[in-house]
Every structure is written in structure tokens, then in C-alpha cells.
Design a protein around this motif. Structure first.
Motif, PDB file in Angstrom:
ATOM      1  N   THR A 114      -0.728  -1.948  -3.582  1.00 33.69           N
ATOM      2  CA  THR A 114      -0.766  -3.322  -4.077  1.00 33.69           C
ATOM      3  C   THR A 114      -0.577  -4.286  -2.903  1.00 33.69           C
ATOM      4  O   THR A 114      -1.359  -5.214  -2.710  1.00 33.69           O
ATOM      5  CB  THR A 114       0.375  -3.549  -5.114  1.00 33.69           C
ATOM      6  OG1 THR A 114       0.214  -2.590  -6.146  1.00 33.69           O
ATOM      7  CG2 THR A 114       0.344  -4.944  -5.681  1.00 33.69           C
TER       8      THR A 114
ATOM      9  N   ARG B 264      -8.405   1.987  -6.572  1.00 31.80           N
ATOM     10  CA  ARG B 264      -7.130   1.314  -6.219  1.00 31.80           C
ATOM     11  C   ARG B 264      -6.470   0.751  -7.481  1.00 31.80           C
ATOM     12  O   ARG B 264      -5.267   0.880  -7.672  1.00 31.80           O
ATOM     13  CB  ARG B 264      -7.388   0.180  -5.213  1.00 31.80           C
ATOM     14  CG  ARG B 264      -6.107  -0.400  -4.611  1.00 31.80           C
ATOM     15  CD  ARG B 264      -6.369  -1.665  -3.833  1.00 31.80           C
ATOM     16  NE  ARG B 264      -6.665  -2.781  -4.721  1.00 31.80           N
ATOM     17  CZ  ARG B 264      -5.759  -3.502  -5.379  1.00 31.80           C
ATOM     18  NH1 ARG B 264      -4.478  -3.237  -5.236  1.00 31.80           N
ATOM     19  NH2 ARG B 264      -6.113  -4.490  -6.178  1.00 31.80           N
ATOM     20  N   ARG B 265      -7.300   0.175  -8.349  1.00 29.04           N
ATOM     21  CA  ARG B 265      -6.728  -0.387  -9.587  1.00 29.04           C
ATOM     22  C   ARG B 265      -6.139   0.705 -10.470  1.00 29.04           C
ATOM     23  O   ARG B 265      -5.083   0.538 -11.057  1.00 29.04           O
ATOM     24  CB  ARG B 265      -7.798  -1.158 -10.364  1.00 29.04           C
ATOM     25  CG  ARG B 265      -7.920  -2.545  -9.811  1.00 29.04           C
ATOM     26  CD  ARG B 265      -9.016  -3.313 -10.456  1.00 29.04           C
ATOM     27  NE  ARG B 265      -9.290  -4.473  -9.629  1.00 29.04           N
ATOM     28  CZ  ARG B 265      -9.055  -5.715 -10.002  1.00 29.04           C
ATOM     29  NH1 ARG B 265      -8.568  -5.946 -11.184  1.00 29.04           N
ATOM     30  NH2 ARG B 265      -9.309  -6.713  -9.189  1.00 29.04           N
TER      31      ARG B 265
ATOM     32  N   ASP C  78     -14.066   1.986  -4.488  1.00 34.20           N
ATOM     33  CA  ASP C  78     -12.716   2.102  -3.937  1.00 34.20           C
ATOM     34  C   ASP C  78     -11.760   1.116  -4.614  1.00 34.20           C
ATOM     35  O   ASP C  78     -10.592   1.435  -4.852  1.00 34.20           O
ATOM     36  CB  ASP C  78     -12.738   1.882  -2.412  1.00 34.20           C
ATOM     37  CG  ASP C  78     -13.385   3.059  -1.683  1.00 34.20           C
ATOM     38  OD1 ASP C  78     -13.683   4.077  -2.349  1.00 34.20           O
ATOM     39  OD2 ASP C  78     -13.601   2.964  -0.465  1.00 34.20           O
ATOM     40  N   GLU C  79     -12.261  -0.078  -4.949  1.00 31.54           N
ATOM     41  CA  GLU C  79     -11.402  -1.048  -5.641  1.00 31.54           C
ATOM     42  C   GLU C  79     -11.039  -0.530  -7.039  1.00 31.54           C
ATOM     43  O   GLU C  79      -9.910  -0.686  -7.506  1.00 31.54           O
ATOM     44  CB  GLU C  79     -12.095  -2.415  -5.710  1.00 31.54           C
ATOM     45  CG  GLU C  79     -11.353  -3.508  -6.483  1.00 31.54           C
ATOM     46  CD  GLU C  79      -9.922  -3.799  -6.006  1.00 31.54           C
ATOM     47  OE1 GLU C  79      -9.542  -3.384  -4.893  1.00 31.54           O
ATOM     48  OE2 GLU C  79      -9.171  -4.435  -6.783  1.00 31.54           O
TER      49      GLU C  79
ATOM     50  N   SER D  66     -14.068  -5.160   3.486  1.00 29.83           N
ATOM     51  CA  SER D  66     -13.519  -5.278   2.133  1.00 29.83           C
ATOM     52  C   SER D  66     -13.746  -3.953   1.413  1.00 29.83           C
ATOM     53  O   SER D  66     -14.567  -3.147   1.848  1.00 29.83           O
ATOM     54  CB  SER D  66     -14.201  -6.427   1.384  1.00 29.83           C
ATOM     55  OG  SER D  66     -15.571  -6.150   1.307  1.00 29.83           O
ATOM     56  N   LEU D  67     -13.036  -3.768   0.315  1.00 26.15           N
ATOM     57  CA  LEU D  67     -13.154  -2.505  -0.414  1.00 26.15           C
ATOM     58  C   LEU D  67     -14.476  -2.459  -1.182  1.00 26.15           C
ATOM     59  O   LEU D  67     -14.895  -3.471  -1.747  1.00 26.15           O
ATOM     60  CB  LEU D  67     -12.000  -2.380  -1.415  1.00 26.15           C
ATOM     61  CG  LEU D  67     -10.858  -1.448  -0.984  1.00 26.15           C
ATOM     62  CD1 LEU D  67     -10.132  -2.039   0.200  1.00 26.15           C
ATOM     63  CD2 LEU D  67      -9.910  -1.221  -2.137  1.00 26.15           C
ATOM     64  N   SER D  68     -15.104  -1.289  -1.210  1.00 29.05           N
ATOM     65  CA  SER D  68     -16.302  -1.122  -2.045  1.00 29.05           C
ATOM     66  C   SER D  68     -15.853  -1.205  -3.504  1.00 29.05           C
ATOM     67  O   SER D  68     -14.656  -1.071  -3.808  1.00 29.05           O
ATOM     68  CB  SER D  68     -16.950   0.238  -1.771  1.00 29.05           C
ATOM     69  OG  SER D  68     -16.089   1.258  -2.245  1.00 29.05           O
ATOM     70  N   ARG D  69     -16.838  -1.367  -4.419  1.00 23.46           N
ATOM     71  CA  ARG D  69     -16.465  -1.465  -5.845  1.00 23.46           C
ATOM     72  C   ARG D  69     -15.799  -0.179  -6.327  1.00 23.46           C
ATOM     73  O   ARG D  69     -14.841  -0.218  -7.085  1.00 23.46           O
ATOM     74  CB  ARG D  69     -17.708  -1.771  -6.678  1.00 23.46           C
ATOM     75  CG  ARG D  69     -18.007  -3.259  -6.638  1.00 23.46           C
ATOM     76  CD  ARG D  69     -19.248  -3.590  -7.354  1.00 23.46           C
ATOM     77  NE  ARG D  69     -19.175  -3.224  -8.780  1.00 23.46           N
ATOM     78  CZ  ARG D  69     -20.090  -3.574  -9.644  1.00 23.46           C
ATOM     79  NH1 ARG D  69     -21.127  -4.277  -9.270  1.00 23.46           N
ATOM     80  NH2 ARG D  69     -19.980  -3.226 -10.911  1.00 23.46           N
TER      81      ARG D  69
ATOM     82  N   ALA E  72      -3.409  -4.799  -0.313  1.00 27.30           N
ATOM     83  CA  ALA E  72      -4.600  -5.498  -0.792  1.00 27.30           C
ATOM     84  C   ALA E  72      -4.336  -6.984  -1.033  1.00 27.30           C
ATOM     85  O   ALA E  72      -5.244  -7.720  -1.408  1.00 27.30           O
ATOM     86  CB  ALA E  72      -5.087  -4.838  -2.076  1.00 27.30           C
TER      87      ALA E  72
ATOM     88  N   VAL F 275      -7.746   1.581   1.552  1.00 32.94           N
ATOM     89  CA  VAL F 275      -7.124   0.261   1.376  1.00 32.94           C
ATOM     90  C   VAL F 275      -6.740  -0.359   2.716  1.00 32.94           C
ATOM     91  O   VAL F 275      -6.744  -1.580   2.876  1.00 32.94           O
ATOM     92  CB  VAL F 275      -5.912   0.349   0.405  1.00 32.94           C
ATOM     93  CG1 VAL F 275      -5.231  -0.987   0.240  1.00 32.94           C
ATOM     94  CG2 VAL F 275      -6.367   0.855  -0.949  1.00 32.94           C
TER      95      VAL F 275
END
Ligand code: SAM
Length: 280
Positions: free
Chosen positions: A125, A235-236, A231-232, A226-229, A128, A157
């Protein structure tokens, strides 16, 4: 940072092959005796050499500080460097105030002159969140949560925060789960290379704990800012769902009698955390 400088400094810090000799400076052994922790003496020497090679406009970031052994080693003689350390005080039954107090005490005694910014919370968290870290990260040491997803995200991240050339050191890297996460990540992310593998054949080695791997990241273009979709999304999942599961598991675990707890740990982590393996 110029990562090759670190490997020259590491070579100079040992009388022979770092894999199989003790560091020349007895300080690392002394710190390992003074601060309870999970990193080996040779790892401490490498972390310190890495921090010493940082230029002033880059920072050092550690995830997983526990009682501060690795951090205290990294800062020795590196008063001009900015250090960030992220710890959520979750593992090993660390309950809030006590763990924090022990870490603070170790930092005051052994890192009093260092520029240390301790960030309390979940690494995936905090890393990011824009503005939490004020300059590019030239050296990153990951020693946090050790699931497959956590190790994948540990690289994903941090990538946007890294300097254009950066050194990434990962603890417990002799574990199959870590190597698998690295293979999955490196397949999808250009610019990364594993450059040193200080592996162990048994657990909790006094020099290398559960092994340390050094990766070098070189940014070749705008990618990795930035994070790829995907990877995001991962992460979520980690920060919203997995974090809750981890918290509940540690809370439940601390209430169990010790033998039951040990049996559960053996059952759930023994395969992934076995050393010396490549499980393609
Ligand atoms: C193996 S210990 C670190 C040992 C330490 N580097 C040393 O030298 O002794 C791992 C630490 O990572 C912390 N941790 C695990 N997952 C984390 C997360 N998602 N965010 C922040 N800290 C985390 C745990 O609370 C634990 O203290």
C-alpha cells in the motif's frame, strides 16, 4: 546508481569468495549478536556495501525491518544516505507497542546518526502511494512477506520507484517460492537481471540466512514507470483481501499453543520454503 561499484565493494569486504568466507570486518558479527533478527552476517556486509555506493540523490528502501538488524547494518558509516524502512509489525506475533519499542531502541543505540524514515504499514500500500518516498530508490532490500504473490509484487510495486539503474537484494531467495516469483516476474518485465545468487543448502545459515539474490534493474524507456493493469489488479488483491487474511491468520496463530502452531507452519510452508530448488 552504478551497481558495479557494489560488487567491487563486496569483493573487497571478504578475504575470499563471499559465498564461503566470513566478512573481514567483525562489526557484522557483533551486530548480529546485538540485534535479534533473521539476516546473516554476509548479508549484512552486502547491504552495507550497497548503501555506501548510493549517490546523494537516491535513497535506500527496506521492506521487512523486524527489530532492525538489517537496517542497522546498512546505515553504519552511511550518515549522508536517506533510508526508508517499511514494517507492518504483523509477523512473528509482533504485537504493536513492544515490537515497535524494541526496534526504536535498536535504532537509537546503533543508528542514532542515520537519516532513517520508518514507515509503519503495509508495504504494497505504502509503496504505491505517491509522495511517500521523495527520491528514486537506488538500493532496495526486500525481506517482507514470503508468498509467491508477495515476492512478485515486491518487484512489481517497487519498479516505478527505482532509479534508472538500481540494485535489488532479496532475502530468503534460496526458497523455491521466491525463485518461482522471480521467474514469473522477469518473464513479463524487461530490464531486470539476476546477477548474484548467494544460495544456501540448509535453512538459517549464519552467513546467508536463507540465501540472498541480487538483481539489477536498468530502465530502458518509459516502461516500468507505472504498474501494468494486471500488476495493479494483483496489488489490489494483495492489499485488500490477502492483507486481511494474513492479519487474521497471525492473530489466530498467536493464540494457539506452540506445538500446534509449529505443526501448522510446517504443513503450510515447508514445501514452498525448501531451499536449493528450481521448480519449473
Ligand atoms: C523476516 S522479518 C525481517 C527481518 C529483518 N530484515 C532482519 O534483518 O532481521 C520480515 C518482516 O516483514 C514484515 N512484513 C511482512 N509483510 C509485510 C508487509 N506487507 N508490509 C510491511 N512489513 C511486512 C513482518 O512484520 C516482519 O517483521
Amino acid at each position: 546508481m552504478q551497481t558495479s561499484r557494489v560488487f567491487d565493494a563486496v569483493a573487497a569486504a571478504f578475504p575470499g569468495d563471499p559465498q564461503s568466507t566470513d566478512p573481514i570486518d567483525p562489526l557484522w558479527q557483533r551486530l548480529a549478536e546485538e540485534v535479534e533478527g533473521f539476516t546473516g552476517t554476509n548479508e549484512l556486509a552486502v547491504l552495507n556495501a550497497a548503501a555506501a555506493a548510493l549517490p546523494d540523490d537516491e535513497a535506500y528502501l527496506e521492506v521487512g525491518t523486524f527489530k532492525g538488524r538489517s537496517l542497522v547494518a546498512a546505515v553504519q558509516g552511511n550518515e549522508r544516505t536517506r533510508f526508508y524502512a517499511i514494517e507492518n509489525f504483523l509477523e512473528f506475533g509482533m504485537t504493536g507497542q513492544d515490537a515497535r519499542a524494541e526496534l526504536q531502541d535498536n535504532l537509537e543505540r546503533l543508528a542514532g546518526d542515520a537519516d532513517v524514515h520508518l514507515l509503519e504499514g503495509d508495504a504494497f500500500t505504502l509503496m504505491a502511494q505517491p509522495g511517500v518516498i521523495d527520491r528514486p530508490i537506488g538500493v532496495y532490500f526486500y525481506d517482507g512477506d514470503h508468498t509467491l504473490l508477495a515476492h512478485y509484487l515486491a518487484l512489481a510495486v517497487v519498479e516505478p520507484l527505482l532509479a534508472d539503474e538500481a540494485l535489488v537484494l532479496v532475502d530468503d531467495a534460496s526458497w523455491k517460492v521466491v525463485q518461482r516469483a522471480h521467474r514469473l516476474f522477469l518473464r513479463r518485465h524487461p530490464g531486470w537481471k539476476v546477477v548474484r545468487t548467494w544460495d544456501v543448502t540448509g535453512a538459517d545459515d549464519l552467513r546467508w540466512a536463507n540465501g540472498m539474490h541480487a538483481l539489477v534493474f536498468r530502465r530502458s524507456d518509459a516502461r516500468g514507470r507505472s504498474l501494468s493493469r494486471t500488476d495493479e489488479g494483483l496489488r489490489r488483491y494483495q492489499t485488500v483481501l490477502q492483507d486481511k487474511i494474513n492479519k487474521a491468520a497471525w492473530k489466530f496463530g498467536t493464540r494457539l499453543p506452540a506445538p500446534v502452531k509449529q505443526g501448522l507452519v510446517r504443513l503450510t510452508v515447508s514445501r514452498a520454503r525448501s531451499v536449493g530448488g528450481d521448480d519449473h
